[in-house]
Motif scaffolding. Structure first.
Motif, PDB file in Angstrom:
ATOM      1  N   LEU A  69      -0.733  -0.778  -4.586  1.00 16.66           N
ATOM      2  CA  LEU A  69       0.149  -0.155  -5.598  1.00 16.66           C
ATOM      3  C   LEU A  69      -0.088  -1.101  -6.997  1.00 16.66           C
ATOM      4  O   LEU A  69      -0.316  -2.336  -6.976  1.00 16.66           O
ATOM      5  N   GLN A 125       0.990  -1.344  -0.015  1.00 18.99           N
ATOM      6  CA  GLN A 125       0.036   0.265  -0.006  1.00 18.99           C
ATOM      7  C   GLN A 125       0.971   1.368   0.000  1.00 18.99           C
ATOM      8  O   GLN A 125       2.022   1.285   0.693  1.00 18.99           O
ATOM      9  N   ARG A 126       0.193   2.384  -0.471  1.00 16.65           N
ATOM     10  CA  ARG A 126       0.829   3.482  -0.601  1.00 16.65           C
ATOM     11  C   ARG A 126      -0.104   4.595   0.123  1.00 16.65           C
ATOM     12  O   ARG A 126      -1.234   4.724   0.104  1.00 16.65           O
ATOM     13  N   SER A 159      -5.012   6.160   0.799  1.00 16.76           N
ATOM     14  CA  SER A 159      -4.161   5.077   0.765  1.00 16.76           C
ATOM     15  C   SER A 159      -4.582   3.781  -0.058  1.00 16.76           C
ATOM     16  O   SER A 159      -5.884   3.843   0.019  1.00 16.76           O
ATOM     17  N   THR A 173       5.655   4.180   0.800  1.00 15.82           N
ATOM     18  CA  THR A 173       4.853   3.001   0.421  1.00 15.82           C
ATOM     19  C   THR A 173       5.684   2.005   1.014  1.00 15.82           C
ATOM     20  O   THR A 173       6.772   2.256   1.530  1.00 15.82           O
TER      21      THR A 173
END
Length: 231
Positions: free
Chosen positions: A223, A138-139, A220, A196
Motif C-alpha cells: 500500500l 498489503q491489499r 495483491s 487491506t
C-alpha cells in the motif's frame, strides 16, 4: 509468468482452464494423473512418485521428472511450488490441493499460502473457491460478482488494521483474532471490493456464486502511505 502446480487432491472440471492458460505446468507426484486425464503434458513432474503405480511411473519416462526420496522435509506439493517460484513465476496457481482422505495434506497445502517466501504469489484454487494470503501492508483486490462469498481468517496470530471496501459487512481498521470465526461468510456488495491488512497475516477465501470462478485473480501488493490502514 503464470505457473500452475497440480497436486493429487480433488480437482474441478473447470480447473483445466488454468492449466491451458499457463506458461509453466508442474505436476506434484500424483497430480500427473489429473494432467494425463486432461491430455496435457506437464513441463516437469516433481516428487517421490509414491502415489503412482508402476504403469503410471513408466508413462512418465518421456517427461522431465525430478524425483525425490520418500523421506524428506517437504511435501511433493511444496517442492513443486518452490520449483515454480525458482523458475521465475510471479503467480502460481495451485490445483488439486484439497479433498480426499488426507486431511493433513489439505491443511499443509493451505498453510503454504502463509509462507513469507510465497510473497502473495501463490493462490490455491478448486472450482469456484480461491484462497490466498496477504501480509501486513498489503491489499487484495476482490474480483467477482455481488453476492460472492468472502471469508477472512487470521493466521499465525491476530491480524490488525483490517479495512475492507465493497463488502456487505465492512471492517474499518479492525482486528480479527487468531481462532475467531468473525470473518466467515462476508460477501461482495459492490464491484471493486478489496481488503487491506495493517499487520499480521490474513487468509482471504473467495467462493464465486456464479457459473465459474473469476478468470484472473485479484491483485495483491503493498500500500502507498495514504492507503495504509491504521491498526
Amino acid at each position: 509468468m503464470r505457473a500452475v502446480v497440480v497436486a493429487h487432491g480433488e480437482v474441478d472440471p473447470g480447473d483445466i482452464a488454468y492449466v491451458r492458460g499457463a506458461d509453466l505446468v508442474i505436476a506434484a507426484d500424483g497430480g500427473s494423473v489429473h494432467l494425463e486425464r486432461w491430455g496435457i503434458d506437464p513441463h516437469l513432474v516433481v516428487g517421490d512418485l509414491d502415489s503412482l503405480d508402476a504403469d503410471a511411473r513408466s508413462r512418465l519416462s518421456r517427461l522431465k521428472v525430478e524425483r525425490h526420496p520418500a523421506e524428506k522435509d517437504k511435501t511433493d506439493t511444496e517442492l513443486a511450488v518452490d520449483r515454480a517460484l525458482a523458475a521465475g513465476a510471479d503467480e502460481v496457481i495451485l490445483l488439486g490441493a484439497l479433498g480426499g482422505a488426507r486431511l493433513d495434506h489439505a491443511v499443509a497445502n493451505t498453510m503454504l499460502l502463509a509462507l513469507e517466501r510465497m510473497s502473495s504469489r501463490l493462490r490455491l484454487v478448486r472450482g469456484p473457491l480461491s484462497m490466498r494470503v496477504i501480509h501486513g501492508g498489503q491489499r487484495a483486490d476482490l474480483p467477482g460478482r455481488e453476492g460472492d462469498l468472502v471469508t477472512l481468517v487470521a493466521l499465525g496470530g491476530d491480524a490488525e488494521g483490517i479495512v475492507t471496501a465493497g463488502l456487505r459487512y465492512p471492517l474499518r481498521s479492525e482486528t480479527l483474532r487468531l481462532g475467531s470465526s468473525r470473518g466467515v461468510s462476508n460477501e461482495i456488495g459492490t464491484r471493486g471490493a478489496s481488503v487491506t491488512v495493517g499487520s499480521g497475516c490474513l487468509l482471504v477465501i473467495q467462493v464465486s456464486q456464479g457459473a465459474a470462478p473469476p478468470s484472473t485473480p485479484g491483485t495483491s501488493g503493498p500500500l502507498s502511505g495514504e492507503q495504509q490502514p491504521k491498526p
